[in-house]
Motif scaffolding. Structure first.
Motif, mmCIF file in Angstrom:
data_model
loop_
_atom_site.group_PDB
_atom_site.id
_atom_site.type_symbol
_atom_site.label_atom_id
_atom_site.label_comp_id
_atom_site.label_asym_id
_atom_site.label_seq_id
_atom_site.Cartn_x
_atom_site.Cartn_y
_atom_site.Cartn_z
ATOM 1 N N LEU A 1 0.830 -1.205 0.000
ATOM 2 C CA LEU A 1 0.000 0.000 0.000
ATOM 3 C C LEU A 1 0.865 1.256 0.000
ATOM 4 O O LEU A 1 0.581 2.224 -0.724
ATOM 5 C CB LEU A 1 -0.928 -0.018 1.216
ATOM 6 N N ALA A 2 1.944 1.230 0.782
ATOM 7 C CA ALA A 2 2.856 2.380 0.803
ATOM 8 C C ALA A 2 3.503 2.579 -0.563
ATOM 9 O O ALA A 2 3.663 3.716 -1.040
ATOM 10 C CB ALA A 2 3.924 2.172 1.879
ATOM 11 N N SER A 3 3.848 1.458 -1.226
ATOM 12 C CA SER A 3 4.467 1.548 -2.554
ATOM 13 C C SER A 3 3.512 2.153 -3.573
ATOM 14 O O SER A 3 3.896 3.020 -4.365
ATOM 15 C CB SER A 3 4.902 0.145 -2.991
ATOM 16 N N ARG A 4 2.238 1.717 -3.553
ATOM 17 C CA ARG A 4 1.271 2.225 -4.535
ATOM 18 C C ARG A 4 0.947 3.696 -4.279
ATOM 19 O O ARG A 4 0.799 4.478 -5.224
ATOM 20 C CB ARG A 4 -0.024 1.396 -4.503
ATOM 21 N N LYS A 5 0.841 4.069 -3.023
ATOM 22 C CA LYS A 5 0.538 5.471 -2.710
ATOM 23 C C LYS A 5 1.697 6.381 -3.102
ATOM 24 O O LYS A 5 1.489 7.527 -3.526
ATOM 25 C CB LYS A 5 0.221 5.615 -1.221
ATOM 26 N N ALA A 6 2.911 5.873 -2.977
ATOM 27 C CA ALA A 6 4.064 6.670 -3.420
ATOM 28 C C ALA A 6 4.068 6.814 -4.933
ATOM 29 O O ALA A 6 4.401 7.872 -5.472
ATOM 30 C CB ALA A 6 5.352 5.999 -2.944
ATOM 31 N N GLU A 7 3.671 5.762 -5.628
ATOM 32 C CA GLU A 7 3.660 5.782 -7.083
ATOM 33 C C GLU A 7 2.602 6.745 -7.622
ATOM 34 O O GLU A 7 2.824 7.431 -8.616
ATOM 35 C CB GLU A 7 3.403 4.369 -7.607
ATOM 36 N N ILE A 8 1.441 6.821 -6.948
ATOM 37 C CA ILE A 8 0.355 7.653 -7.463
ATOM 38 C C ILE A 8 0.690 9.128 -7.361
ATOM 39 O O ILE A 8 0.118 9.963 -8.074
ATOM 40 C CB ILE A 8 -0.965 7.335 -6.709
ATOM 41 N N VAL A 9 1.634 9.471 -6.492
ATOM 42 C CA VAL A 9 2.051 10.877 -6.362
ATOM 43 C C VAL A 9 2.633 11.385 -7.675
ATOM 44 O O VAL A 9 2.432 12.539 -8.065
ATOM 45 C CB VAL A 9 3.081 11.033 -5.220
#
Length: 680
Positions: free
Chosen positions: A263-271
């Protein structure tokens, strides 16, 4: 009733991109360019020397690049079903390499449009969440009468553990599945069945594998975010060619930590990815991970499909049909390319397919157990399932009620269907009430011609019905008939119909009683029943006379089925003629409520479903039926009998001027559309 469980997106289906290409590809290309630049910077001879050393080393070890294909071929032949070692310790256990496994077969049921699917989904979820070993759920094809049927097996497995420890672990899990009554599981105790689950003599091709004369194309589930509700298994049956399934389930250790990391990886990517298709994919995965963050148990699952054919050209066509059909159902599939995949081995139990993080509810939607059951070898099909194309088998003497309601307008095919149903149950004793002369075979008794059968009159209720009927038919007062019948029954508690007729004749001469009252005696010729198929006719335009004949016939039928052994079928053709009269409907309802106790199937045939809603008794007859066959008729129907769906039978095809007819079949827990073939 449709159960909607939205399957989350595959959160592993993710790649970070740099300049429009995956990170790993970008790094490889950048590293190659950098290395080439360094070598050319040193000197061209150094670059040429490095390449020469590489090929010189390969020549020194006598490496033949054609061996790549040969090694693959040997790899596929390296394991086979006959290498399995079997151990019996309460159950049948199998040892293959470091795998120790056992198998349980579960019963397939058509769960799409079946209210029982909710129990099945809960049962599957409970099993998955209770397992403490890995599992493969596989389907194997069995051909019967030219149609593909499927058997579903749950393979419970351990890897790399001690034999005794593994067997104890597997025993607990086998018992867990067998004890679940919804799945009807039974342990596989046949070595031949176990071996059949593993393909032998496997040779890879360019786009398929050859396994002992059968050609297989494989597809892996990459992603889906639709509710499946067992629907994809119905689609597989409708395709008509062989498609086998292998689902693998492994519980994730420490799922909370893994979900948080992803989840942390995907949220960082969406930035850094605000718009476009890739941004939408990331948002779906964030939503899926947020949903799964609240789940106590999560699993790495995979779903692999194998399309099977006896010829490569047919396989190619079927594989294309399969992929397009499954994509229309919301599946994103990855075609497996065997020639470029060195790690593929269909004989291994673990590591199959593309990893997909799911909870037990989502797995239950994909669990392959909703197929048409393999029919009884002795059974004859009654029609064709219009969705799957499989033969439709029907056995009236099963379930909580044996009663059947058949409705349809004139010419819709309902009468032909009723006759076909009787033909297929030739061992049952059949009694047909045929007011309009539809049945021309069997032993026909025509009451309008003076024929009648003798029977016992044993209860006050039956005596009252018969007294009223004879009074209508003869013109003699009902009290007079009752007095005669009471006198006869006072001697031994029972009377026969023949005795009653004789007593009436003794009190009357010609067409007049001793008091000069005009009367008629319609019962002239007693008939002895022959055979197992009896048809009663009493066609009459006068409704009162027709109802009186019916009361006598039905009283006889009730008296007979109560005492008779074996299975009986009572058919009421043109039932609407009697359902509208509450007195006649009450008599019919007496049998409808007790028919199962007498091993009797009451079959009411009428023109419209609304005919059952004329009074409380006629509605009770419908409610005490469990099998409904709805042929073409006017008006839409929405009822709990059809799982709350609204059906429109007005568009059903076929009938009198066709070689087939269509109907909706429902039991109150499932609904099917059935095609009934007719021989003209």
């Amino acid at each position: 009733m449709v159960v909607y469980i939205k399957i989350p997106s595959n959160v592993y289906n993710f790649k970070s991109y740099i300049y429009g290409m995956p990170v790993e590809k970008f790094v490889i290309i950048l590293s190659g360019i950098s290395m080439a630049a360094i070598l050319f910077t040193i000197s061209l001879p150094v670059t040429i020397s490095a390449v020469a050393i590489y090929f010189g080393f390969m020549a020194y070890i006598k490496f033949d690049f054609s061996n790549i294909y040969k090694l693959r071929k040997l790899y596929f032949h390296g394991l086979a079903g006959h290498n399995i070692k079997f151990v019996r310790n309460g159950f049948l256990f199998c040892i293959l390499g470091q795998d120790i496994f056992s198998a349980v077969e579960i019963e397939n049921q058509e769960l799409y449009t079946d209210s029982r699917k909710q129990n099945h989904i809960r049962a599957i979820m409970n099993i998955i969440d209770s397992l403490d070993c890995s599992a493969n759920i596989i389907t194997k094809t069995e051909v019967y009468n030219g149609k593909n049927y499927y058997r579903t097996f749950v393979i419970l497995k351990t890897h790399g553990s001690g034999i005794e420890t593994s067997m104890d672990l597997l025993k607990r899990n086998i018992s867990l599945i067998i004890s679940n009554t919804a799945l009807h599981g039974k342990a596989v105790d046949d070595e031949k069945t176990i071996k059949s689950m593993f393909p032998e003599n496997v040779t890879p091709g360019s786009r398929y594998i050859d396994a002992g004369g059968f050609y297989m194309a494989y597809f892996d589930l990459l992603d889906t975010d639709y509710s499946q509700d067992f629907f994809y298994q119905t689609l597989i049956e409708k395709m008509g060619f062989m498609v086998e399934i292998n689902m693998e389930i492994n519980q994730i250790k420490n799922p909370e930590m893994q979900v948080k990391r992803l989840l942390a990886s995907r949220k960082a990517e969406i930035v850094y990815t605000k718009t476009g298709h890739y941004a939408g994919l990331i948002r779906k995965q964030i939503s899926a991970l947020e949903y799964m963050s609240g789940q106590e148990k999560l699993y790495n699952a995979s779903l692999r499909f194998s399309v099977i054919s006896g010829h490569p050209a047919i396989l190619r066509s079927n594989a294309e049909i399969f992929k397009k059909t499954m994509e229309s159902a919301g599946f994103r599939l990855k075609t497996f390319n065997y020639f470029n995949r060195n790690s593929f081995n269909p004989l291994e139990l673990q590591g199959q397919g593309i990893k997909y993080m799911l909870d037990s509810a989502s797995i239950s939607e994909l669990f392959p157990c909703s197929f048409t059951p393999i029919p009884d070898r002795a059974a004859e099909p009654l029609g064709i399932n219009a969705i799957t194309g499989k033969p439709f088998y029907f056995q009236p003497f099963r379930g909580n009620s044996y009663n059947i309601a058949i409705t349809g307008e004139t010419g819709s095919g309902k009468s032909y269907f009723a006759k076909k149903l009787l033909d297929q149950n030739g061992n049952a004793k059949v009694y047909v009430i045929d007011p309009l002369g539809e049945y021309s075979y069997g032993h026909v008794i025509d009451l309008s011609l003076g024929e009648y059968v003798d029977f016992f009159i044993e209860t006050p209720e039956m005596a009252n019905i018969i007294s009223t009927a004879i009074a209508k038919l003869t013109g003699i007062g009902e009290n007079t008939i009752t007095g005669i019948l009471t006198g006869l029954m006072s001697k031994s508690g029972v009377a026969t119909f023949n005795e009653l007729i004789s007593e009436i004749r003794l009190g009357y001469s010609g067409n007049k009683s001793t008091h000069g009252t005009v009367y008629s005696m319609p019962f002239k010729t007693p008939v002895r029943l022959e055979g197992n198929f009896t048809v009663f006719r009493f066609g009459h335009k006068n409704a009162d006379i027709r109802d009186a004949f019916f009361d006598l016939v039905f009283s006889y039928i009730i008296s007979t089925v109560e005492k008779g052994e074996g299975e009986k079928m009572v058919v009421m053709d043109e039932s609407h003629l009697f359902l509208r009269n509450s007195r006649e409907a009450e008599i019919i309802d007496m049998l409808a409520r007790n028919s199962r106790h007498f091993r009797t199937s009451l079959i009411t045939v009428t023109q419209n479903i609304n005919d059952y809603y004329m009074n409380n008794y006629s509605e009770s007859i419908l409610m005490n039926s469990i099998n409904y066959f709805i042929f073409r008729q006017h008006g839409k129907i929405k009822s709990s009998m059809f799982l709350g769906y609204e059906i429109d039978p007005s568009g059903l095809a076929g009938g009198s001027y066709s070689t087939y007819s269509e109907c909706f079949y429902s039991t109150g827990s499932l609904i099917r559309k059935v095609k009934i073939s007719e021989k003209k």
